[in-house]
Write a protein that holds these residues in place. Structure first.
Motif, PDB file in Angstrom:
ATOM      1  N   ARG A 200      26.871  46.003  41.813  1.00 29.94           N
ATOM      2  CA  ARG A 200      27.289  45.003  40.818  1.00 29.94           C
ATOM      3  C   ARG A 200      27.277  45.616  39.420  1.00 29.94           C
ATOM      4  NH1 ARG A 200      22.845  41.261  39.313  1.00 29.94           N
ATOM      5  NH2 ARG A 200      22.420  43.163  38.203  1.00 29.94           N
TER       6      ARG A 200
ATOM      7  N   LEU B 154      30.265  47.741  38.971  1.00 34.49           N
ATOM      8  CA  LEU B 154      31.461  46.889  38.844  1.00 34.49           C
ATOM      9  C   LEU B 154      31.570  46.370  37.408  1.00 34.49           C
ATOM     10  CD1 LEU B 154      33.826  45.318  39.997  1.00 34.49           C
ATOM     11  CD2 LEU B 154      32.225  43.568  40.800  1.00 34.49           C
ATOM     12  N   ALA B 155      30.412  45.943  36.879  1.00 31.47           N
ATOM     13  CA  ALA B 155      30.437  45.424  35.501  1.00 31.47           C
ATOM     14  C   ALA B 155      30.914  46.518  34.553  1.00 31.47           C
ATOM     15  CB  ALA B 155      29.023  44.971  35.135  1.00 31.47           C
TER      16      ALA B 155
ATOM     17  N   VAL C 295      34.714  47.079  34.861  1.00 29.18           N
ATOM     18  CA  VAL C 295      35.523  46.032  34.214  1.00 29.18           C
ATOM     19  C   VAL C 295      35.460  46.198  32.704  1.00 29.18           C
ATOM     20  CG1 VAL C 295      35.693  43.570  33.809  1.00 29.18           C
ATOM     21  CG2 VAL C 295      35.291  44.426  36.121  1.00 29.18           C
TER      22      VAL C 295
ATOM     23  N   LEU D 198      37.710  48.960  31.731  1.00 28.64           N
ATOM     24  CA  LEU D 198      39.113  48.553  31.841  1.00 28.64           C
ATOM     25  C   LEU D 198      39.500  47.677  30.648  1.00 28.64           C
ATOM     26  CD1 LEU D 198      39.514  47.717  35.646  1.00 28.64           C
ATOM     27  CD2 LEU D 198      40.839  49.358  34.307  1.00 28.64           C
ATOM     28  N   GLU D 199      38.574  46.720  30.348  1.00 25.90           N
ATOM     29  CA  GLU D 199      38.910  45.804  29.251  1.00 25.90           C
ATOM     30  C   GLU D 199      38.946  46.545  27.916  1.00 25.90           C
ATOM     31  OE1 GLU D 199      35.957  42.834  29.839  1.00 25.90           O
ATOM     32  OE2 GLU D 199      37.318  41.490  30.933  1.00 25.90           O
TER      33      GLU D 199
ATOM     34  N   LEU E 273      43.091  53.816  28.288  1.00 22.33           N
ATOM     35  CA  LEU E 273      43.071  54.770  29.389  1.00 22.33           C
ATOM     36  C   LEU E 273      44.503  55.040  29.838  1.00 22.33           C
ATOM     37  CD1 LEU E 273      40.274  52.971  31.465  1.00 22.33           C
ATOM     38  CD2 LEU E 273      40.035  55.073  30.116  1.00 22.33           C
ATOM     39  N   GLY E 274      44.685  56.188  30.466  1.00 24.66           N
ATOM     40  CA  GLY E 274      46.002  56.470  31.024  1.00 24.66           C
ATOM     41  C   GLY E 274      46.266  55.546  32.191  1.00 24.66           C
ATOM     42  N   LEU E 275      47.529  55.481  32.563  1.00 22.51           N
ATOM     43  CA  LEU E 275      47.896  54.579  33.658  1.00 22.51           C
ATOM     44  C   LEU E 275      47.145  54.990  34.911  1.00 22.51           C
ATOM     45  CD1 LEU E 275      49.573  52.307  34.743  1.00 22.51           C
ATOM     46  CD2 LEU E 275      51.428  53.935  35.217  1.00 22.51           C
TER      47      LEU E 275
ATOM     48  N   SER F 281      43.549  54.200  34.735  1.00 22.49           N
ATOM     49  CA  SER F 281      43.299  52.753  34.855  1.00 22.49           C
ATOM     50  C   SER F 281      43.394  52.348  36.320  1.00 22.49           C
ATOM     51  CB  SER F 281      44.362  51.984  34.055  1.00 22.49           C
ATOM     52  OG  SER F 281      44.403  52.446  32.739  1.00 22.49           O
ATOM     53  N   LEU F 282      44.477  52.861  36.998  1.00 19.30           N
ATOM     54  CA  LEU F 282      44.662  52.479  38.401  1.00 19.30           C
ATOM     55  C   LEU F 282      43.440  52.915  39.210  1.00 19.30           C
ATOM     56  CD1 LEU F 282      48.428  53.255  39.092  1.00 19.30           C
ATOM     57  CD2 LEU F 282      47.228  51.057  39.249  1.00 19.30           C
TER      58      LEU F 282
ATOM     59  N   TRP G 296      40.606  50.728  38.475  1.00 17.74           N
ATOM     60  CA  TRP G 296      40.775  49.381  39.034  1.00 17.74           C
ATOM     61  C   TRP G 296      40.459  49.414  40.528  1.00 17.74           C
ATOM     62  CZ3 TRP G 296      44.704  47.730  42.561  1.00 17.74           C
ATOM     63  CH2 TRP G 296      44.579  46.357  42.898  1.00 17.74           C
TER      64      TRP G 296
ATOM     65  N   GLU H 140      37.835  47.268  42.699  1.00 14.81           N
ATOM     66  CA  GLU H 140      38.076  46.461  43.898  1.00 14.81           C
ATOM     67  C   GLU H 140      37.110  46.893  45.009  1.00 14.81           C
ATOM     68  OE1 GLU H 140      40.116  43.905  44.830  1.00 14.81           O
ATOM     69  OE2 GLU H 140      40.415  43.662  42.671  1.00 14.81           O
TER      70      GLU H 140
ATOM     71  N   ALA I  69      33.750  45.578  44.465  1.00 19.66           N
ATOM     72  CA  ALA I  69      33.706  44.116  44.699  1.00 19.66           C
ATOM     73  C   ALA I  69      33.583  43.873  46.199  1.00 19.66           C
ATOM     74  CB  ALA I  69      34.964  43.469  44.152  1.00 19.66           C
ATOM     75  N   ARG I  70      34.358  44.670  46.972  1.00 21.51           N
ATOM     76  CA  ARG I  70      34.262  44.483  48.438  1.00 21.51           C
ATOM     77  C   ARG I  70      32.843  44.778  48.924  1.00 21.51           C
ATOM     78  NH1 ARG I  70      39.082  46.440  48.615  1.00 21.51           N
ATOM     79  NH2 ARG I  70      38.460  48.618  48.921  1.00 21.51           N
TER      80      ARG I  70
ATOM     81  N   ILE J  10      30.377  37.907  41.301  1.00 23.16           N
ATOM     82  CA  ILE J  10      31.238  39.013  41.746  1.00 23.16           C
ATOM     83  C   ILE J  10      32.695  38.567  41.640  1.00 23.16           C
ATOM     84  CG2 ILE J  10      31.919  40.391  43.747  1.00 23.16           C
ATOM     85  CD1 ILE J  10      29.272  41.173  42.459  1.00 23.16           C
TER      86      ILE J  10
ATOM     87  N   TRP K 114      33.852  38.936  38.196  1.00 24.70           N
ATOM     88  CA  TRP K 114      34.119  40.327  37.818  1.00 24.70           C
ATOM     89  C   TRP K 114      35.451  40.758  38.426  1.00 24.70           C
ATOM     90  CZ3 TRP K 114      31.607  42.090  33.991  1.00 24.70           C
ATOM     91  CH2 TRP K 114      30.255  41.760  33.772  1.00 24.70           C
ATOM     92  N   ARG K 115      35.642  40.430  39.696  1.00 22.37           N
ATOM     93  CA  ARG K 115      36.867  40.894  40.371  1.00 22.37           C
ATOM     94  C   ARG K 115      38.100  40.322  39.672  1.00 22.37           C
ATOM     95  NH1 ARG K 115      37.202  40.082  46.712  1.00 22.37           N
ATOM     96  NH2 ARG K 115      36.886  42.319  46.806  1.00 22.37           N
TER      97      ARG K 115
ATOM     98  N   VAL L  48      42.899  42.358  34.113  1.00 21.32           N
ATOM     99  CA  VAL L  48      43.144  43.503  33.218  1.00 21.32           C
ATOM    100  C   VAL L  48      44.232  44.394  33.804  1.00 21.32           C
ATOM    101  CG1 VAL L  48      42.163  45.679  32.423  1.00 21.32           C
ATOM    102  CG2 VAL L  48      40.825  43.570  32.245  1.00 21.32           C
TER     103      VAL L  48
ATOM    104  N   ARG M 197      47.774  45.137  32.342  1.00 19.83           N
ATOM    105  CA  ARG M 197      48.121  46.492  31.938  1.00 19.83           C
ATOM    106  C   ARG M 197      49.465  46.893  32.555  1.00 19.83           C
ATOM    107  NH1 ARG M 197      46.162  51.623  30.456  1.00 19.83           N
ATOM    108  NH2 ARG M 197      48.045  52.903  30.443  1.00 19.83           N
TER     109      ARG M 197
END
Lengths: 79, 456
Positions: free
Chosen positions: A24, A27-28, A31, A34-35, A39-41, A44-45, A48, A52, A55-56, B348, B351-352, B358, B362
């Motif tokens: 967690r 993950l924080a 994010v 990202l926010e 960053l470059g594309l 960022s991808l 991201w 994900e 998060a899973r 969670i 966050w997700r 974002v 983007r």
């Protein structure tokens, strides 16, 4: 905060965190970065996708916890 | 004073004059069956030996008093106050006559005198030259001295006092036969504890042999392992009646007992010395009866009380614990175990979502950016012009601007709206007669070329 976030150098996902809290926290961080943007594309991808993935993992931890609780409740109801 | 031992008796009486051997052996040791002493020899030596005994003041009770008033010498038997020991006393009648009140049997007297051996009858008696009755005042004074003596010896010390057993196996009782004291002790004890067991001794509690009998009774009870407390009880009486209970021998016997002793002599004001040495002093026999056994009813009630208190305390404790347990289990943490899991799942989820927001933002932004750039490209690009039917000619990568750049045979690329053609240049076209440069020579640039130069 663990410095695990540095592992996501865009070259794919870093090692899976051992505990729910680590996942967690990372993950924080993801994010937050990202926010923050800037960053470059590609980066960022990658970030991201890492988000994900984390998060899973968190969800899997929580599902496990839910099952343990329900199992315990079932046992409690038995006796 | 011990009687002379027969062996090794006194030395022979003086040596005989002129060294002639004494008519009989000099010392008792020399006597033998063949050469014994005559009676007179022994008597004579005994008399001499006895004469050497010092005078002394002796105290005792007159047990017998010679009746014959005529004889010059009075014979009486003086008996020890505490022990079964007597002494034959002789004194001159005048000594007795001198007393204001002639002593009677049982009176306590003190005499001064010396032992005397009356050879003719071989009898030993105590020749009294003074005889005084012991007055009550004197007696009490002596008792106080005795009390202080025993106290000094520590026999009356409080730390010597033993505690009475809570419930004695058997209660020893020393008291007068069928006396009020006996019934008082028995009745009161049985009233409190009906199952009490007594072992009663009934010695004389008054008079000459009281002390010796009581001591004997005490010792018998003390020896009995079952007897765990001894009560010495006597009803009220005069000071003389209670004297035995202040007797030194009795007091020492009481303090020597291993079993705790309760003294209950006379009434409240009476305070014989035995009270001081006893482990517990009760003012009256009734008191003693109550003191030696617990009250059955009171004890039973106390036990019941404790039992109910214990039960109530236990019940109270169980209720308390049950209440505490239910409070704990009602806590939301236990009641709704999934809450924390859901809360974290929501977190969670948030966050997700933010991550997705974002990244989509983007990508959308990049899409828009590319589309914008593409629009600019098309705007700058020839596409629209081509669409209107124009074409773009390139030589290599460069756009053809002048005929000079595409001499005959040069490879051309002509882009039209829907694609591009490859072509080869045939050289400069001859201008139409209208503008006069038909000769196709390079000498003069065409108007188009001139126009083209001006616009670049």
């Amino acid at each position: 905060m663990s410095n695990r976030a540095a592992a996501t150098d865009g070259s794919g996902t870093g090692p899976d965190p051992a505990t729910y809290e680590h996942a967690r926290d990372e993950l924080a961080q993801v994010v937050a970065r990202l926010e923050a943007g800037g960053l470059g594309l590609d980066e960022s991808l990658a970030l991201w996708e890492r988000g994900e993935h984390l998060a899973r993992i968190c969800t899997r931890f929580l599902d496990g916890a839910r099952q343990r609780v329900e199992a315990a409740l079932a046992r409690a109801d038995e006796d | 004073m011990t009687p002379p031992a027969t062996a090794g008796g006194p030395a022979a009486s003086g040596t005989s004059a002129g060294g002639r051997p004494a008519p009989f052996p000099a010392t008792a040791a020399d006597t033998s069956r063949e050469n014994p002493w005559p009676v007179r020899a022994l008597a004579q030596r005994m008399a001499q030996y006895v004469d050497r005994a010092p005078a002394a003041w002796i105290e005792g009770q007159i047990a017998q008093l010679g009746r014959s008033s005529a004889a010059a010498t009075v014979f009486l038997t003086l008996r020890d106050a505490a022990a079964d020991i007597s002494l034959q006393v002789t004194c001159a009648r005048s000594t007795l006559a001198a007393l204001p009140v002639p002593p009677t049997e049982g009176a306590r007297v003190v005499v001064h005198g010396r032992f005397e051996f009356y050879a003719p009858r071989g009898s030993l008696s105590f020749r009294a030259d003074e005889l005084h009755p012991v007055g009550l005042g004197e007696l009490l004074a002596r008792l106080e001295r005795l009390r202080r003596l025993l106290a000094a010896e520590g026999l009356t010390a409080p730390e010597r006092k033993r505690r009475l057993p809570f419930l004695p196996h058997t209660v020893g009782l020393v008291t007068g036969k069928a006396s009020a004291a006996e019934s008082d002790v028995l009745a009161n004890a049985r009233a409190r504890w009906p199952a009490v067991r007594f072992r009663v001794e009934n010695p004389a509690v008054q008079g000459l042999s009281a002390v010796t009998q009581m001591i004997a009774a005490l010792q018998r009870l003390d020896a009995d392992p079952h007897v765990e407390v001894i009560v010495l009880a006597r009803g009220g009486g005069s000071t003389e009646d209670l004297l035995p209970f202040s007797d030194e021998a009795l007091c020492r016997a009481v303090s020597a007992c291993r079993t705790p002793v309760v003294s209950a002599i006379g009434h409240e004001p009476d305070h014989p010395i035995v009270d001081d040495v006893a482990d517990v002093r009760c003012s009256t026999p009734t008191d003693a009866g109550k003191r030696v056994v617990p009250d059955a009813r009171a004890e039973a009630a106390a036990v019941d009380g404790l039992r109910t208190r214990a039960r109530r305390a236990l019940a109270g404790w169980v209720d308390g614990e049950a209440a505490r347990l239910s409070r704990l289990t009602a806590a939301t943490v236990l009641a709704d175990p999934l809450a924390p899991v859901e809360r974290r799942a929501d977190e969670i989820g948030r966050w997700r979502d933010r991550g997705r927001a974002v990244i989509t933002a983007r990508i959308d932004r990049d899409d828009r950016d590319v589309a914008h750039r593409r629009a600019q490209l098309t705007a700058l690009g020839p596409a629209a012009t081509l669409a209107r039917g124009y074409a773009v000619v390139q030589v290599g990568h460069l756009v053809l601007r002048s005929v000079d750049e595409a001499p005959a045979g040069a490879q051309l690329r002509i882009r039209v709206a829907d694609g591009a053609l490859a072509a080869r240049s045939l050289g400069t076209e001859q201008p139409d007669p209208v503008d006069g440069t038909a000769d196709g020579g390079p000498a003069a640039p065409t108007r188009a070329a001139r126009r083209a130069r001006r616009t670049t």
